[in-house]
Design a protein around this motif. Sequence first.
Motif, PDB file in Angstrom:
ATOM      1  N   VAL A   1       0.840  -1.207   0.000  1.00  0.00           N
ATOM      2  CA  VAL A   1       0.000   0.000   0.000  1.00  0.00           C
ATOM      3  C   VAL A   1       0.873   1.255   0.000  1.00  0.00           C
ATOM      4  CG1 VAL A   1      -1.804   1.260   1.243  1.00  0.00           C
ATOM      5  CG2 VAL A   1      -1.828  -1.247   1.206  1.00  0.00           C
ATOM      6  N   LEU A   2       2.025   1.189   0.668  1.00  0.00           N
ATOM      7  CA  LEU A   2       2.876   2.365   0.812  1.00  0.00           C
ATOM      8  C   LEU A   2       3.388   2.882  -0.525  1.00  0.00           C
ATOM      9  CD1 LEU A   2       4.986   1.333   3.955  1.00  0.00           C
ATOM     10  CD2 LEU A   2       2.837   2.608   3.861  1.00  0.00           C
ATOM     11  N   GLU A   3       3.375   2.043  -1.550  1.00  0.00           N
ATOM     12  CA  GLU A   3       3.844   2.478  -2.866  1.00  0.00           C
ATOM     13  C   GLU A   3       2.879   3.449  -3.525  1.00  0.00           C
ATOM     14  OE1 GLU A   3       5.260   0.504  -7.120  1.00  0.00           O
ATOM     15  OE2 GLU A   3       5.508  -0.621  -5.262  1.00  0.00           O
ATOM     16  N   VAL A   4       1.594   3.350  -3.206  1.00  0.00           N
ATOM     17  CA  VAL A   4       0.598   4.172  -3.903  1.00  0.00           C
ATOM     18  C   VAL A   4      -0.140   5.136  -2.983  1.00  0.00           C
ATOM     19  CG1 VAL A   4       0.243   2.479  -5.733  1.00  0.00           C
ATOM     20  CG2 VAL A   4      -1.195   2.388  -3.694  1.00  0.00           C
ATOM     21  N   MET A   5      -0.022   4.950  -1.670  1.00  0.00           N
ATOM     22  CA  MET A   5      -0.735   5.818  -0.740  1.00  0.00           C
ATOM     23  C   MET A   5       0.227   6.448   0.267  1.00  0.00           C
ATOM     24  SD  MET A   5      -4.335   3.851   0.112  1.00  0.00           S
ATOM     25  CE  MET A   5      -4.804   5.209   1.220  1.00  0.00           C
ATOM     26  N   LYS A   6      -0.135   7.638   0.712  1.00  0.00           N
ATOM     27  CA  LYS A   6       0.604   8.331   1.765  1.00  0.00           C
ATOM     28  C   LYS A   6      -0.401   8.882   2.766  1.00  0.00           C
ATOM     29  CE  LYS A   6       4.450  11.475   2.568  1.00  0.00           C
ATOM     30  NZ  LYS A   6       5.471  12.368   1.947  1.00  0.00           N
ATOM     31  N   HIS A   7      -0.142   8.583   4.043  1.00  0.00           N
ATOM     32  CA  HIS A   7      -1.063   8.962   5.110  1.00  0.00           C
ATOM     33  C   HIS A   7      -1.266  10.477   5.140  1.00  0.00           C
ATOM     34  CE1 HIS A   7      -3.170   8.489   8.928  1.00  0.00           C
ATOM     35  NE2 HIS A   7      -2.457   9.506   9.412  1.00  0.00           N
ATOM     36  N   GLY A   8      -2.538  10.882   5.122  1.00  0.00           N
ATOM     37  CA  GLY A   8      -2.871  12.292   5.187  1.00  0.00           C
ATOM     38  C   GLY A   8      -2.815  13.012   3.867  1.00  0.00           C
ATOM     39  N   GLU A   9      -2.434  12.292   2.793  1.00  0.00           N
ATOM     40  CA  GLU A   9      -2.389  12.913   1.468  1.00  0.00           C
ATOM     41  C   GLU A   9      -3.470  12.381   0.538  1.00  0.00           C
ATOM     42  OE1 GLU A   9       1.329  13.288  -0.463  1.00  0.00           O
ATOM     43  OE2 GLU A   9       2.315  14.232   1.250  1.00  0.00           O
ATOM     44  N   ASN A  10      -3.502  11.048   0.354  1.00  0.00           N
ATOM     45  CA  ASN A  10      -4.560  10.479  -0.491  1.00  0.00           C
ATOM     46  C   ASN A  10      -5.348   9.389   0.231  1.00  0.00           C
ATOM     47  OD1 ASN A  10      -2.554   8.563  -0.482  1.00  0.00           O
ATOM     48  ND2 ASN A  10      -2.382   8.385  -2.714  1.00  0.00           N
TER      49      ASN A  10
END
Length: 402
Positions: free
Chosen positions: A332-341
């Motif tokens: 998940v960390l490759e496509v998502m960033k906490h608080g951004e998307n």
Amino acid sequence: MKALFVHRNMPGQFKHIARYLAERGHQVAFITRRDDRELKGVVRLTYPAPREVKKDTHPYLRSVEDAVLHGQAVVRVCQQLESKGFIPDLMVGHPGWGETLFLKDIFPKSPLISYSEYFFEPDGPMTSFDPEKPQTLNGACHLRVSNSHLHIAHSIADLGWSATEWQRSTYPDWAKKNIRAVFDGIDVEHVKRNPDASFTLDDGRVLTKDDEVITYVARNLEPVRGFPTFMRALPEILKGRPNATVLVMGGDEVSYGVGGSKTKWREKMLEEIELPEGRVHFLGQRTYGEYLSVLSISSLHLYLTYPFVLSWSLMEALSMGCFIVASNTTPVLEVMKHGENGLFTDFFDPAKVADDVLAAMEYPEKQRLRDNARATIVDNYNLPLCLEKQLDLFREATGKAW
């Protein structure tokens, strides 16, 4: 140009590119076991299901024997193609079931791209992830042998193709150096939120974006996609959000085998968890249109996963502009960033998941995260961009224009 695709479950990851090549006048053949799928302009060639693996085959070798049987079945179809003068300029295949094992023996001069979906190692990310299910010596030995057809498949391939950089990272160095990370692509003009969407429940109630709807989607409801954690978090979520309706979409089989291939996890969890009547709806597997409608009306979408193949459903939920709470696991960390998307939660802790979902429902910048989720796919994973990258991969493998 002539292209040959091989995937037991046509079209799999090759839907867009196979159709794209056919639309541009290339000759495209597709070998599969499925006889219920079609792609416009693509010639489908089916092979019958191979015989069952013999009962007295050593357990470590059963998947290997099954792979050989699938590989032989594909060779027989290839011999038919060869007899008709179809010699592919490029072969692209998924090696997971053994179908690509002998492609180079029938077409030795045709470049082969092996779809590098995931490589299981005895001490890899999947097998070492859950501390309550530690790897055993027997399991490690079994996995090392049963994985051997993937070793062969990648040793004979000219190039590999992974959907994400993280999936590529699961391969040993000798294979990794020839693997390129290119996502399949999302049709962002089709996979986008419909503000007028609705979904009708079996009891006749019609849900829209104006309702509070929490969604969970997986091909099948099972541990690899965090289904037990999701279910254990539901009572507190429902208690904290008395007006929420939960829609759960997915089948009752097991795709990835964790917990036993015959376990029906929905039944198992419903024996453990008591849910209030009428608030959680298990939809099973629905049409693609219904699936997009469910995502369109979602107030919050929960996605949980082991360190494993990233689900198409997450990428499509991002494209739909869903407000997502996802496990902070490596794919998940490759496509998502906490608080951004989107927002992150813990995979293992149902209480933490419940707390994080309840907090997310009060998050002040939901629309910003929705907009950024959509932009993630539009800017980086849209279909035309990914198709061009796939064509670059084909050019690299063949040295020819596509």
